[in-house]
Design a protein around this motif. Structure first.
Motif, PDB file in Angstrom:
ATOM      1  N   ALA A  74      15.067  -0.469   7.263  1.00 54.13           N
ATOM      2  CA  ALA A  74      15.340  -0.270   6.019  1.00 54.13           C
ATOM      3  C   ALA A  74      15.176   1.175   5.390  1.00 54.13           C
ATOM      4  O   ALA A  74      14.259   1.976   5.895  1.00 54.13           O
ATOM      5  N   GLN A  75      15.814   1.757   4.458  1.00 57.22           N
ATOM      6  CA  GLN A  75      15.885   2.961   3.958  1.00 57.22           C
ATOM      7  C   GLN A  75      14.486   3.136   2.863  1.00 57.22           C
ATOM      8  O   GLN A  75      14.743   2.147   2.033  1.00 57.22           O
ATOM      9  N   THR A  76      13.701   3.836   3.431  1.00 52.96           N
ATOM     10  CA  THR A  76      12.716   4.078   2.379  1.00 52.96           C
ATOM     11  C   THR A  76      12.331   5.539   2.203  1.00 52.96           C
ATOM     12  O   THR A  76      12.029   6.261   3.118  1.00 52.96           O
ATOM     13  N   ARG A  77      12.477   6.212   0.836  1.00 53.54           N
ATOM     14  CA  ARG A  77      12.446   7.311   0.538  1.00 53.54           C
ATOM     15  C   ARG A  77      13.107   8.536   1.953  1.00 53.54           C
ATOM     16  O   ARG A  77      12.496   9.268   2.285  1.00 53.54           O
ATOM     17  N   GLY A  78      14.389   8.228   2.206  1.00 55.33           N
ATOM     18  CA  GLY A  78      15.090   9.037   3.162  1.00 55.33           C
ATOM     19  C   GLY A  78      14.774   8.831   4.512  1.00 55.33           C
ATOM     20  O   GLY A  78      15.377   9.360   5.477  1.00 55.33           O
ATOM     21  N   ARG A  79      13.784   8.060   4.850  1.00 54.23           N
ATOM     22  CA  ARG A  79      13.433   7.566   6.025  1.00 54.23           C
ATOM     23  C   ARG A  79      13.686   6.023   6.357  1.00 54.23           C
ATOM     24  O   ARG A  79      13.677   5.296   5.598  1.00 54.23           O
ATOM     25  N   THR A  80      13.798   5.816   7.678  1.00 58.76           N
ATOM     26  CA  THR A  80      13.964   4.393   8.020  1.00 58.76           C
ATOM     27  C   THR A  80      12.603   3.817   8.440  1.00 58.76           C
ATOM     28  O   THR A  80      11.744   4.392   9.031  1.00 58.76           O
ATOM     29  N   MET A  81      12.476   2.749   8.148  1.00 60.76           N
ATOM     30  CA  MET A  81      11.129   1.818   8.393  1.00 60.76           C
ATOM     31  C   MET A  81      11.524   0.433   9.172  1.00 60.76           C
ATOM     32  O   MET A  81      12.285  -0.050   8.642  1.00 60.76           O
ATOM     33  N   PRO A  82      10.946   0.294  10.244  1.00 62.66           N
ATOM     34  CA  PRO A  82      11.209  -0.988  11.042  1.00 62.66           C
ATOM     35  C   PRO A  82      10.844  -2.010  10.125  1.00 62.66           C
ATOM     36  O   PRO A  82      10.115  -2.129   9.340  1.00 62.66           O
ATOM     37  N   ALA A  83      11.532  -3.129  10.371  1.00 62.19           N
ATOM     38  CA  ALA A  83      11.207  -4.466   9.414  1.00 62.19           C
ATOM     39  C   ALA A  83       9.924  -5.038   9.710  1.00 62.19           C
ATOM     40  O   ALA A  83       9.400  -5.455   8.642  1.00 62.19           O
ATOM     41  N   ALA A  84       9.311  -4.989  10.687  1.00 61.54           N
ATOM     42  CA  ALA A  84       8.006  -5.300  10.752  1.00 61.54           C
ATOM     43  C   ALA A  84       6.861  -4.702   9.995  1.00 61.54           C
ATOM     44  O   ALA A  84       6.042  -5.140   9.457  1.00 61.54           O
ATOM     45  N   SER A  85       7.214  -3.026   9.988  1.00 61.65           N
ATOM     46  CA  SER A  85       6.337  -2.317   9.015  1.00 61.65           C
ATOM     47  C   SER A  85       6.591  -2.581   7.787  1.00 61.65           C
ATOM     48  O   SER A  85       5.614  -2.850   6.925  1.00 61.65           O
ATOM     49  N   GLN A  86       8.035  -2.892   7.341  1.00 61.75           N
ATOM     50  CA  GLN A  86       8.132  -3.298   5.967  1.00 61.75           C
ATOM     51  C   GLN A  86       7.688  -4.427   5.415  1.00 61.75           C
ATOM     52  O   GLN A  86       6.963  -4.848   4.467  1.00 61.75           O
ATOM     53  N   LEU A  87       7.343  -5.642   6.535  1.00 65.78           N
ATOM     54  CA  LEU A  87       6.947  -6.939   6.075  1.00 65.78           C
ATOM     55  C   LEU A  87       5.397  -6.696   5.946  1.00 65.78           C
ATOM     56  O   LEU A  87       4.840  -7.264   4.949  1.00 65.78           O
ATOM     57  N   LEU A  88       4.937  -5.956   6.745  1.00 66.88           N
ATOM     58  CA  LEU A  88       3.305  -5.440   6.933  1.00 66.88           C
ATOM     59  C   LEU A  88       3.039  -5.102   5.297  1.00 66.88           C
ATOM     60  O   LEU A  88       2.135  -5.392   4.810  1.00 66.88           O
ATOM     61  N   LEU A  89       3.827  -4.048   5.158  1.00 67.74           N
ATOM     62  CA  LEU A  89       3.646  -3.259   3.591  1.00 67.74           C
ATOM     63  C   LEU A  89       3.960  -4.258   2.608  1.00 67.74           C
ATOM     64  O   LEU A  89       2.861  -4.078   1.483  1.00 67.74           O
ATOM     65  N   GLY A  90       4.529  -5.189   2.716  1.00 61.83           N
ATOM     66  CA  GLY A  90       4.803  -6.037   1.654  1.00 61.83           C
ATOM     67  C   GLY A  90       3.794  -7.065   1.665  1.00 61.83           C
ATOM     68  O   GLY A  90       3.208  -7.521   0.463  1.00 61.83           O
ATOM     69  N   LEU A  91       3.077  -7.569   2.830  1.00 59.00           N
ATOM     70  CA  LEU A  91       2.130  -8.366   2.721  1.00 59.00           C
ATOM     71  C   LEU A  91       0.893  -7.613   2.101  1.00 59.00           C
ATOM     72  O   LEU A  91      -0.032  -8.307   1.435  1.00 59.00           O
ATOM     73  N   LEU A  92       0.738  -6.435   2.399  1.00 54.66           N
ATOM     74  CA  LEU A  92      -0.456  -5.434   1.752  1.00 54.66           C
ATOM     75  C   LEU A  92      -0.244  -5.562   0.363  1.00 54.66           C
ATOM     76  O   LEU A  92      -1.144  -5.637  -0.463  1.00 54.66           O
ATOM     77  N   LEU A  93       1.001  -5.374  -0.077  1.00 52.71           N
ATOM     78  CA  LEU A  93       1.097  -5.183  -1.510  1.00 52.71           C
ATOM     79  C   LEU A  93       0.802  -6.675  -2.268  1.00 52.71           C
ATOM     80  O   LEU A  93       0.344  -6.904  -3.219  1.00 52.71           O
ATOM     81  N   SER A  94       1.139  -7.972  -1.465  1.00 54.06           N
ATOM     82  CA  SER A  94       0.934  -8.904  -1.858  1.00 54.06           C
ATOM     83  C   SER A  94      -0.503  -9.357  -2.124  1.00 54.06           C
ATOM     84  O   SER A  94      -1.070  -9.829  -2.947  1.00 54.06           O
ATOM     85  N   LEU A  95      -1.336  -8.662  -1.098  1.00 56.79           N
ATOM     86  CA  LEU A  95      -2.631  -9.006  -1.113  1.00 56.79           C
ATOM     87  C   LEU A  95      -3.321  -8.148  -2.279  1.00 56.79           C
ATOM     88  O   LEU A  95      -4.202  -8.691  -2.847  1.00 56.79           O
ATOM     89  N   GLY A  96      -2.890  -6.939  -2.760  1.00 60.60           N
ATOM     90  CA  GLY A  96      -3.065  -6.006  -3.540  1.00 60.60           C
ATOM     91  C   GLY A  96      -3.002  -6.658  -4.873  1.00 60.60           C
ATOM     92  O   GLY A  96      -3.811  -6.559  -5.753  1.00 60.60           O
ATOM     93  N   VAL A  97      -1.887  -7.272  -5.098  1.00 62.72           N
ATOM     94  CA  VAL A  97      -1.554  -7.999  -6.468  1.00 62.72           C
ATOM     95  C   VAL A  97      -2.544  -9.170  -6.562  1.00 62.72           C
ATOM     96  O   VAL A  97      -2.843  -9.287  -7.693  1.00 62.72           O
ATOM     97  N   SER A  98      -2.544  -9.883  -5.794  1.00 67.92           N
ATOM     98  CA  SER A  98      -3.468 -10.941  -5.681  1.00 67.92           C
ATOM     99  C   SER A  98      -5.021 -10.441  -6.184  1.00 67.92           C
ATOM    100  O   SER A  98      -5.732 -10.985  -6.994  1.00 67.92           O
ATOM    101  N   ALA A  99      -5.460  -9.407  -5.453  1.00 68.66           N
ATOM    102  CA  ALA A  99      -7.041  -9.080  -5.977  1.00 68.66           C
ATOM    103  C   ALA A  99      -6.917  -8.514  -7.290  1.00 68.66           C
ATOM    104  O   ALA A  99      -7.801  -8.768  -7.778  1.00 68.66           O
TER     105      ALA A  99
END
Length: 135
Positions: A13-38
């Motif tokens: 996926a395109q993220t700020r001009g760089r490509t990010m592997p799907a697994a990394s993007q999912l991990l960051l989404g999971l971390l965002l979910s955990l942060g929102v929960s906290a």
């Protein structure tokens, strides 16, 4: 080879001009979910103290926080070429598995299997619906 698509797990996926592997993007989404929960849990704990809410508020608000956190993480993780209806359930399952594991570790005992399966089902369903909305 323009017409040929890469396999889903190798999608980028395109993220700020760089490509990010799907697994990394999912991990960051999971971390965002955990942060929102906290953050939401801290605010809810403060609301319970200030407004003197009863215990009957805890379960429904807790479920709302879980679903909202999965929604936020899925929306973030599934931007770009990732298919939300595929990756949303993965994020929801991972989020709920971490939550159940953390709860069991802190409490020192295992939850009943029906509660674990119910949480995992809620995570998968929330992730799937969030992924459909994100796509």
């Amino acid at each position: 080879m323009r017409g040929r698509e890469e396999p889903d797990m190798k999608r980028r996926a395109q993220t700020r001009g760089r490509t990010m592997p799907a697994a990394s993007q999912l991990l960051l989404g999971l971390l965002l979910s955990l942060g929102v929960s906290a953050g939401a849990i801290v605010l809810f704990a403060l609301a319970i103290q200030l407004a003197e809410l009863g215990e009957n508020w805890i379960t429904p608000v807790n479920q709302f926080i879980k679903v909202g956190s999965i929604l936020a993480g899925t929306f973030w993780a599934c931007k770009g070429p990732l298919r939300g209806y595929q990756y949303g359930p993965l994020l929801g399952l991972a989020y709920m598995a971490l939550g159940v594991g953390l709860y069991c570790a802190l409490d020192g005992k295992l939850l009943p299997l029906t509660v674990i399966l119910g949480d995992l089902a809620l995570g998968a369903a929330s992730g799937f619906l969030s992924g459909l909305l994100a796509s």
